[in-house]
Design a protein around this motif. Structure first.
Motif, PDB file in Angstrom:
ATOM      1  N   ILE A   1       3.821   2.665   6.554  1.00 42.00           N
ATOM      2  CA  ILE A   1       4.211   3.145   7.876  1.00 42.00           C
ATOM      3  C   ILE A   1       3.425   2.395   8.955  1.00 42.00           C
ATOM      4  O   ILE A   1       2.207   2.298   8.908  1.00 42.00           O
ATOM      5  CB  ILE A   1       3.982   4.663   8.005  1.00 42.00           C
ATOM      6  N   GLY A   2       4.161   1.860   9.920  1.00 43.53           N
ATOM      7  CA  GLY A   2       3.545   1.111  11.010  1.00 43.53           C
ATOM      8  C   GLY A   2       3.482  -0.379  10.775  1.00 43.53           C
ATOM      9  O   GLY A   2       3.193  -1.144  11.691  1.00 43.53           O
ATOM     10  N   TYR A   3       3.746  -0.808   9.539  1.00 46.90           N
ATOM     11  CA  TYR A   3       3.697  -2.237   9.196  1.00 46.90           C
ATOM     12  C   TYR A   3       5.108  -2.772   8.958  1.00 46.90           C
ATOM     13  O   TYR A   3       5.939  -2.101   8.343  1.00 46.90           O
ATOM     14  CB  TYR A   3       2.859  -2.452   7.934  1.00 46.90           C
ATOM     15  N   LYS A   4       5.339  -4.009   9.388  1.00 48.67           N
ATOM     16  CA  LYS A   4       6.653  -4.634   9.223  1.00 48.67           C
ATOM     17  C   LYS A   4       6.704  -5.393   7.898  1.00 48.67           C
ATOM     18  O   LYS A   4       7.099  -6.559   7.839  1.00 48.67           O
ATOM     19  CB  LYS A   4       6.919  -5.573  10.390  1.00 48.67           C
ATOM     20  N   ILE A   5       6.306  -4.719   6.837  1.00 48.74           N
ATOM     21  CA  ILE A   5       6.297  -5.343   5.510  1.00 48.74           C
ATOM     22  C   ILE A   5       7.709  -5.342   4.943  1.00 48.74           C
ATOM     23  O   ILE A   5       8.412  -4.330   4.995  1.00 48.74           O
ATOM     24  CB  ILE A   5       5.345  -4.587   4.560  1.00 48.74           C
ATOM     25  N   VAL A   6       8.109  -6.486   4.402  1.00 50.61           N
ATOM     26  CA  VAL A   6       9.405  -6.606   3.729  1.00 50.61           C
ATOM     27  C   VAL A   6       9.132  -6.791   2.243  1.00 50.61           C
ATOM     28  O   VAL A   6       8.434  -7.727   1.839  1.00 50.61           O
ATOM     29  CB  VAL A   6      10.212  -7.802   4.273  1.00 50.61           C
ATOM     30  N   ASN A   7       9.666  -5.896   1.440  1.00 48.42           N
ATOM     31  CA  ASN A   7       9.387  -5.897   0.006  1.00 48.42           C
ATOM     32  C   ASN A   7       9.743  -7.236  -0.639  1.00 48.42           C
ATOM     33  O   ASN A   7      10.823  -7.794  -0.388  1.00 48.42           O
ATOM     34  CB  ASN A   7      10.158  -4.759  -0.673  1.00 48.42           C
ATOM     35  N   HIS A   8       8.813  -7.748  -1.429  1.00 48.09           N
ATOM     36  CA  HIS A   8       8.942  -9.000  -2.178  1.00 48.09           C
ATOM     37  C   HIS A   8       8.829 -10.257  -1.305  1.00 48.09           C
ATOM     38  O   HIS A   8       8.741 -11.358  -1.843  1.00 48.09           O
ATOM     39  CB  HIS A   8      10.281  -9.080  -2.943  1.00 48.09           C
ATOM     40  N   ILE A   9       8.804 -10.085   0.035  1.00 46.83           N
ATOM     41  CA  ILE A   9       8.720 -11.242   0.932  1.00 46.83           C
ATOM     42  C   ILE A   9       7.287 -11.447   1.429  1.00 46.83           C
ATOM     43  O   ILE A   9       6.743 -12.548   1.378  1.00 46.83           O
ATOM     44  CB  ILE A   9       9.674 -11.101   2.139  1.00 46.83           C
ATOM     45  N   ASN A  10       6.675 -10.368   1.937  1.00 46.86           N
ATOM     46  CA  ASN A  10       5.293 -10.462   2.416  1.00 46.86           C
ATOM     47  C   ASN A  10       4.440  -9.272   1.974  1.00 46.86           C
ATOM     48  O   ASN A  10       3.360  -9.024   2.502  1.00 46.86           O
ATOM     49  CB  ASN A  10       5.247 -10.600   3.942  1.00 46.86           C
ATOM     50  N   GLY A  11       4.935  -8.522   1.004  1.00 50.00           N
ATOM     51  CA  GLY A  11       4.212  -7.387   0.450  1.00 50.00           C
ATOM     52  C   GLY A  11       5.066  -6.715  -0.614  1.00 50.00           C
ATOM     53  O   GLY A  11       6.207  -7.133  -0.866  1.00 50.00           O
ATOM     54  N   PHE A  12       4.502  -5.680  -1.244  1.00 53.36           N
ATOM     55  CA  PHE A  12       5.234  -4.949  -2.280  1.00 53.36           C
ATOM     56  C   PHE A  12       5.177  -3.464  -1.960  1.00 53.36           C
ATOM     57  O   PHE A  12       4.109  -2.919  -1.654  1.00 53.36           O
ATOM     58  CB  PHE A  12       4.616  -5.211  -3.657  1.00 53.36           C
ATOM     59  N   ILE A  13       6.336  -2.800  -2.037  1.00 52.93           N
ATOM     60  CA  ILE A  13       6.447  -1.378  -1.690  1.00 52.93           C
ATOM     61  C   ILE A  13       7.145  -0.649  -2.825  1.00 52.93           C
ATOM     62  O   ILE A  13       8.327  -0.885  -3.103  1.00 52.93           O
ATOM     63  CB  ILE A  13       7.255  -1.193  -0.387  1.00 52.93           C
ATOM     64  N   PHE A  14       6.401   0.244  -3.494  1.00 57.63           N
ATOM     65  CA  PHE A  14       6.967   1.008  -4.605  1.00 57.63           C
ATOM     66  C   PHE A  14       6.355   2.409  -4.624  1.00 57.63           C
ATOM     67  O   PHE A  14       5.187   2.596  -4.272  1.00 57.63           O
ATOM     68  CB  PHE A  14       6.667   0.319  -5.945  1.00 57.63           C
ATOM     69  N   ASP A  15       7.153   3.379  -5.065  1.00 50.54           N
ATOM     70  CA  ASP A  15       6.705   4.767  -5.077  1.00 50.54           C
ATOM     71  C   ASP A  15       6.598   5.363  -6.474  1.00 50.54           C
ATOM     72  O   ASP A  15       6.256   6.537  -6.621  1.00 50.54           O
ATOM     73  CB  ASP A  15       7.660   5.635  -4.243  1.00 50.54           C
ATOM     74  N   THR A  16       6.911   4.596  -7.497  1.00 57.12           N
ATOM     75  CA  THR A  16       6.813   5.090  -8.868  1.00 57.12           C
ATOM     76  C   THR A  16       5.786   4.265  -9.636  1.00 57.12           C
ATOM     77  O   THR A  16       5.515   3.108  -9.273  1.00 57.12           O
ATOM     78  CB  THR A  16       8.165   4.988  -9.596  1.00 57.12           C
ATOM     79  N   PRO A  17       5.214   4.819 -10.707  1.00 58.32           N
ATOM     80  CA  PRO A  17       4.249   4.049 -11.494  1.00 58.32           C
ATOM     81  C   PRO A  17       4.816   2.739 -12.026  1.00 58.32           C
ATOM     82  O   PRO A  17       4.159   1.699 -11.950  1.00 58.32           O
ATOM     83  CB  PRO A  17       3.889   5.005 -12.636  1.00 58.32           C
ATOM     84  N   ASP A  18       6.052   2.784 -12.545  1.00 52.75           N
ATOM     85  CA  ASP A  18       6.659   1.554 -13.056  1.00 52.75           C
ATOM     86  C   ASP A  18       6.855   0.532 -11.942  1.00 52.75           C
ATOM     87  O   ASP A  18       6.609  -0.667 -12.116  1.00 52.75           O
ATOM     88  CB  ASP A  18       8.012   1.861 -13.717  1.00 52.75           C
ATOM     89  N   GLY A  19       7.322   0.994 -10.782  1.00 50.77           N
ATOM     90  CA  GLY A  19       7.545   0.094  -9.664  1.00 50.77           C
ATOM     91  C   GLY A  19       6.247  -0.511  -9.161  1.00 50.77           C
ATOM     92  O   GLY A  19       6.162  -1.726  -8.931  1.00 50.77           O
ATOM     93  N   PHE A  20       5.241   0.334  -8.983  1.00 50.37           N
ATOM     94  CA  PHE A  20       3.947  -0.136  -8.479  1.00 50.37           C
ATOM     95  C   PHE A  20       3.369  -1.199  -9.417  1.00 50.37           C
ATOM     96  O   PHE A  20       2.893  -2.249  -8.976  1.00 50.37           O
ATOM     97  CB  PHE A  20       2.984   1.050  -8.370  1.00 50.37           C
ATOM     98  N   ALA A  21       3.446  -0.918 -10.719  1.00 57.14           N
ATOM     99  CA  ALA A  21       2.959  -1.880 -11.709  1.00 57.14           C
ATOM    100  C   ALA A  21       3.769  -3.166 -11.675  1.00 57.14           C
ATOM    101  O   ALA A  21       3.223  -4.271 -11.835  1.00 57.14           O
ATOM    102  CB  ALA A  21       3.007  -1.253 -13.104  1.00 57.14           C
ATOM    103  N   SER A  22       5.076  -3.059 -11.418  1.00 56.25           N
ATOM    104  CA  SER A  22       5.917  -4.255 -11.386  1.00 56.25           C
ATOM    105  C   SER A  22       5.561  -5.157 -10.215  1.00 56.25           C
ATOM    106  O   SER A  22       5.673  -6.386 -10.297  1.00 56.25           O
ATOM    107  CB  SER A  22       7.401  -3.870 -11.324  1.00 56.25           C
ATOM    108  N   GLY A  23       5.110  -4.554  -9.071  1.00 52.39           N
ATOM    109  CA  GLY A  23       4.674  -5.357  -7.937  1.00 52.39           C
ATOM    110  C   GLY A  23       3.449  -6.187  -8.273  1.00 52.39           C
ATOM    111  O   GLY A  23       3.358  -7.365  -7.914  1.00 52.39           O
ATOM    112  N   ILE A  24       2.500  -5.558  -8.971  1.00 48.54           N
ATOM    113  CA  ILE A  24       1.300  -6.280  -9.403  1.00 48.54           C
ATOM    114  C   ILE A  24       1.681  -7.425 -10.333  1.00 48.54           C
ATOM    115  O   ILE A  24       1.233  -8.563 -10.177  1.00 48.54           O
ATOM    116  CB  ILE A  24       0.320  -5.317 -10.104  1.00 48.54           C
ATOM    117  N   ARG A  25       2.547  -7.120 -11.282  1.00 52.83           N
ATOM    118  CA  ARG A  25       2.930  -8.131 -12.277  1.00 52.83           C
ATOM    119  C   ARG A  25       3.773  -9.238 -11.653  1.00 52.83           C
ATOM    120  O   ARG A  25       3.647 -10.413 -12.028  1.00 52.83           O
ATOM    121  CB  ARG A  25       3.685  -7.461 -13.434  1.00 52.83           C
ATOM    122  N   GLU A  26       4.608  -8.892 -10.676  1.00 54.42           N
ATOM    123  CA  GLU A  26       5.454  -9.904 -10.032  1.00 54.42           C
ATOM    124  C   GLU A  26       4.600 -10.988  -9.367  1.00 54.42           C
ATOM    125  O   GLU A  26       4.867 -12.189  -9.514  1.00 54.42           O
ATOM    126  CB  GLU A  26       6.371  -9.255  -8.998  1.00 54.42           C
TER     127      GLU A  26
END
Length: 377
Positions: A313-338
């Motif tokens: 919230i408050g940040y213009k982060i775009v998922n996979h472009i300049n940051g990773f945004i996930f709300d589930t354990p699998d998703g969060f882990a996938s951002g790290i691995r990506e």
């Protein structure tokens, strides 16, 4: 312009709150003559920005503490403020950090002050102090939470301009207090960049150094940290090491760190060494107001960030472009691995995009420009 800056916390580099104040101290002092009132500024370089400083640092006597409590005040500055001798009309503008000190604004208005008042809402204090009370459950936090709405409303009503740090906070202030939309300006957090931009030094033969920071006694920070330890870290332990560095971790965090073989650094004097040795910053936040300064800090070191929908919230982060945004354990882990699996060119492009986002929106220079426009209006 002659400005009086009033703050609950001193500007500094050692926490999200002090960094939030630092950014506006920097912005105000670039083109104006500023007097500071508040707790002692420990950093001498920061102290030198101001034309003058008035410190409120002494301890209260028992009688003074009782007197404060009789006025339903659990802030020592209530008594100290009443003892200050200030001619407010020496200043063209008074800038106040936080929407908690209604007694300060009352005194300013009672003095017949003819200038303008800007109040910066670091959070929606009503909402923040309700969460704080759930975490602490003591008499001071109860009093603060019970009176938060009336005190915050008074400050916002009396201010000429209110600065909110996110569009969501602006919307919430309007919803709570019926404030006119034109009175509230959105001015996000900003931090100074590291001495030089970090070079990508990740080697797939080594594990990622992942970092979590924050006040670990505070409910949302503690809950998010436990969530990563129990739900996310086991999914990526093969590719990352986890360091948790923050103030006053609770016993649940201590126990989980031991069980999961994560490094815990309790109440470090400075976060700088941990940002400098990190490869990635994790920000698992699911509730609470305001912006998470730790994201801007991570960006200032050009470190990739994995956060949640609420954390961004408050940040213009775009998922996979300049940051990773996930709300589930699998998703969060996938951002790290990506990020770990990216090749060097992909990582460079990703970090270039993040650096551009930081410089244009969350650097001190960007904040100076936004605030100066507000002052000129």
């Amino acid at each position: 312009m002659n400005i009086l800056q009033i703050s609950i916390q001193a500007p500094g580099y050692n926490s999200g709150g002090t960094l939030g104040i630092l950014q506006f101290s920097y912005a105000l002092t670039r083109k104006n003559s500023v007097t500071y009132i508040g707790p002692k500024i420990e950093n001498t370089d920061v102290e030198s920005w101001f034309k003058d400083t008035i410190y409120m640092s002494r301890k209260l006597t028992l009688i003074e503490k009782v007197k404060s409590l009789m006025h339903l005040q659990v802030d020592k500055y209530y008594i100290l403020w009443n003892k200050l001798d200030i001619d407010f009309n020496e200043y063209d503008l008074i800038y106040i950090d936080f929407t908690r000190w209604d007694f300060v604004v009352k005194r300013i208005r009672k003095s017949g002050y003819k200038g303008k008042i800007i109040v910066r809402a670091h959070n929606v204090e009503n909402d923040y102090l309700q969460v704080e009370y759930k975490s602490e459950k003591n008499l001071p936090s109860f009093i603060r939470s019970a009176l938060a709405a009336s005190r915050e409303k008074y400050m916002i009503d009396e201010a000429d301009i209110v600065l909110a740090i996110t569009p969501e906070d602006k919307k919430r202030l309007i919803e709570l207090y019926g404030t006119s939309e034109g009175k509230i300006y959105v001015c996000p957090v900003g931090v100074n960049s590291a001495k030089k931009r970090r070079e990508n030094r990740i080697n797939k033969e080594k594990k990622l150094n992942c970092l979590i920071t924050g006040s670990l006694w505070f409910g949302p920070n503690a809950e998010g940290t436990i969530w990563v330890l129990n739900e996310v870290f086991p999914r990526v332990a093969d590719i990352c090491r986890l360091t948790i560095a923050g103030a006053n971790p609770n016993d649940e965090i201590r126990d989980a760190c031991k069980k999961k073989n994560a490094v815990l650094v309790e109440s470090p004097e400075s976060m700088k060494p941990y940002f400098e040795t990190a490869d990635m910053v994790l920000v698992p936040i699911f509730e609470g107001g305001g912006m998470k300064v730790k994201i801007a800090e991570a960006m200032s070191y050009n470190l990739p960030v994995v956060t949640t929908s609420h954390g961004k919230i408050g940040y213009k982060i775009v998922n996979h472009i300049n940051g990773f945004i996930f709300d589930t354990p699998d998703g969060f882990a996938s951002g790290i691995r990506e990020f770990y699996l990216m090749n060097q060119e992909e990582r460079k492009q990703f970090l270039d995009e993040e650096w551009k986002l930081y410089e244009q929106n969350y650097s001190l220079e960007a904040i100076c420009e936004v605030l100066q426009k507000v002052i000129e209006r």
